[in-house]
Design a protein around this motif. Structure first.
Motif, short mmCIF file in Angstrom:
data_model
loop_
_atom_site.label_atom_id
_atom_site.label_comp_id
_atom_site.label_asym_id
_atom_site.label_seq_id
_atom_site.Cartn_x
_atom_site.Cartn_y
_atom_site.Cartn_z
N GLY A 134 0.66 24.58 -11.90
CA GLY A 134 -0.77 25.00 -12.01
C GLY A 134 -1.43 23.93 -12.67
N ASN A 135 -0.88 22.68 -12.84
CA ASN A 135 -1.35 21.55 -13.34
C ASN A 135 -2.41 20.84 -12.48
OD1 ASN A 135 -0.37 21.27 -15.96
ND2 ASN A 135 1.54 21.14 -14.79
N LEU A 136 -3.55 20.15 -12.35
CA LEU A 136 -4.43 19.53 -11.37
C LEU A 136 -4.28 18.18 -11.46
CD1 LEU A 136 -7.70 21.88 -12.03
CD2 LEU A 136 -5.66 22.28 -10.24
N TRP A 137 -4.13 17.75 -10.17
CA TRP A 137 -3.96 16.50 -9.98
C TRP A 137 -5.01 15.97 -9.07
CZ3 TRP A 137 -0.23 13.69 -12.84
CH2 TRP A 137 0.49 14.57 -13.18
N SER A 138 -6.06 14.87 -9.52
CA SER A 138 -6.99 14.49 -8.77
C SER A 138 -6.68 13.21 -8.35
CB SER A 138 -8.48 14.49 -9.58
OG SER A 138 -9.30 13.83 -8.88
N ILE A 139 -6.51 12.81 -7.14
CA ILE A 139 -5.85 11.48 -6.64
C ILE A 139 -7.10 11.05 -5.77
CG2 ILE A 139 -3.91 10.53 -5.45
CD1 ILE A 139 -2.68 13.60 -5.89
N GLY A 140 -7.22 9.85 -6.27
CA GLY A 140 -8.45 9.08 -5.40
C GLY A 140 -8.31 7.68 -5.59
N THR A 141 -9.23 6.98 -5.13
CA THR A 141 -9.34 5.47 -4.94
C THR A 141 -10.29 5.03 -5.87
OG1 THR A 141 -11.17 5.68 -3.05
CG2 THR A 141 -9.06 5.69 -2.26
N GLY A 189 1.79 2.24 -14.83
CA GLY A 189 1.77 3.54 -15.85
C GLY A 189 2.57 4.69 -15.25
N GLY A 190 2.47 5.74 -15.62
CA GLY A 190 3.34 6.87 -15.46
C GLY A 190 2.94 7.99 -16.35
N ILE A 191 3.80 8.95 -16.24
CA ILE A 191 3.83 10.12 -17.11
C ILE A 191 5.05 10.58 -17.73
CG2 ILE A 191 1.66 11.03 -15.80
CD1 ILE A 191 4.04 13.04 -14.80
N MET A 192 5.30 11.15 -18.83
CA MET A 192 6.34 11.68 -19.41
C MET A 192 6.24 13.25 -19.43
SD MET A 192 6.84 9.06 -22.37
CE MET A 192 6.77 7.31 -21.93
N LEU A 193 7.42 13.87 -19.12
CA LEU A 193 7.40 15.18 -19.37
C LEU A 193 8.95 15.84 -19.56
CD1 LEU A 193 8.79 16.88 -16.30
CD2 LEU A 193 7.05 15.29 -15.50
N GLY A 230 -5.27 15.74 -14.59
CA GLY A 230 -5.22 14.27 -14.64
C GLY A 230 -5.83 13.52 -13.26
N TYR A 231 -6.38 12.30 -13.34
CA TYR A 231 -6.52 11.67 -12.33
C TYR A 231 -5.72 10.49 -12.29
CZ TYR A 231 -9.59 8.61 -9.32
OH TYR A 231 -10.01 7.68 -8.33
N THR A 276 9.86 -4.15 -19.59
CA THR A 276 9.24 -2.85 -20.29
C THR A 276 7.68 -3.04 -20.06
OG1 THR A 276 10.99 -2.84 -21.97
CG2 THR A 276 8.68 -1.87 -22.62
N PRO A 277 6.95 -1.86 -19.62
CA PRO A 277 5.38 -2.01 -19.25
C PRO A 277 4.63 -2.52 -20.47
CG PRO A 277 6.62 0.06 -18.73
CD PRO A 277 7.66 -0.49 -19.35
N GLN A 278 3.61 -3.04 -20.18
CA GLN A 278 2.58 -3.24 -21.36
C GLN A 278 2.11 -1.99 -21.68
OE1 GLN A 278 1.81 -6.73 -22.23
NE2 GLN A 278 3.51 -7.19 -20.85
N ALA A 279 1.59 -2.25 -22.71
CA ALA A 279 1.00 -0.89 -23.60
C ALA A 279 0.05 -0.36 -22.71
CB ALA A 279 0.26 -1.28 -24.84
N GLN A 280 0.17 0.87 -22.29
CA GLN A 280 -0.73 1.71 -21.56
C GLN A 280 -0.80 3.30 -22.07
OE1 GLN A 280 1.10 1.27 -17.67
NE2 GLN A 280 1.86 -0.46 -17.96
N VAL A 281 -1.65 3.96 -21.52
CA VAL A 281 -1.76 5.37 -21.86
C VAL A 281 -0.67 5.81 -20.87
CG1 VAL A 281 -3.30 7.26 -21.64
CG2 VAL A 281 -4.14 5.36 -22.41
N TRP A 282 0.04 6.87 -21.37
CA TRP A 282 1.06 7.68 -20.72
C TRP A 282 0.73 9.36 -21.10
CZ3 TRP A 282 5.59 6.06 -18.09
CH2 TRP A 282 5.60 4.50 -17.53
#
Length: 143
Positions: free
Chosen positions: A127-134, A57-61, A79-80, A6-12
């Motif tokens: 229509g959600n925006l996803w900024s993906i970067g380093t 991390g990850g997302i839930m939907l 989201g970034y 199970t992942p450690q506590a994170q923001v999902w």
């Protein structure tokens, strides 16, 4: 619950979609999330999905439920996502390549920002925006 995995506590972050299966496919096939869990209702709507981000991390939907207590309007999320290392399958250039091949809507093409991040911005089918970067953020002051 398998506490060893199970992942450690994170923001999902969580979001809803008019067509959750199509959004899941986009996030997996184009962006590079990994399907962990997809629970469907009898009518085929997605009750809950967990998509894991390989570096962490990850997302839930789920499918949009306008009268639900946790209702979010589809297409309003932004989201970034911190890209993984090049060659990991979730490097920013690899995501750009998959997005191009899939005909995804590129809101901002791959560029170098003034703070040194290589990033691009995609819009998903909802229509959600996803900024993906380093850019991985600044060091935490409390550590």
């Amino acid at each position: 619950m398998d506490t060893d995995r199970t992942p450690q506590a994170q923001v999902w972050p969580t979001l809803q979609a008019h067509d959750a299966p199509a959004l899941i496919d986009f996030l997996v096939d184009v962006v590079g999330f990994r399907r962990n869990t997809v629970m469907t209702e009898e009518d085929g709507r997605v009750a809950h999905a967990q998509l894991d981000w390989p570096p962490g991390g990850g997302i839930m939907l789920g499918s949009h439920k306008p009268d639900g207590e946790w209702s979010r309007q589809p297409g309003t999320f932004g989201g970034y996502v911190v890209a993984g290392d090049s060659g990991s399958g979730v490097g920013v250039e690899e995501i750009e390549d998959r997005a191009s091949r899939a005909g995804a809507m590129v809101v901002a093409p791959l560029r170098v920002t003034d703070y040194g991040s290589r990033e691009l911005v995609l819009a998903d089918p909802e229509g959600n925006l996803w900024s993906i970067g380093t850019y991985r953020g600044e060091p935490r002051a409390d550590l």
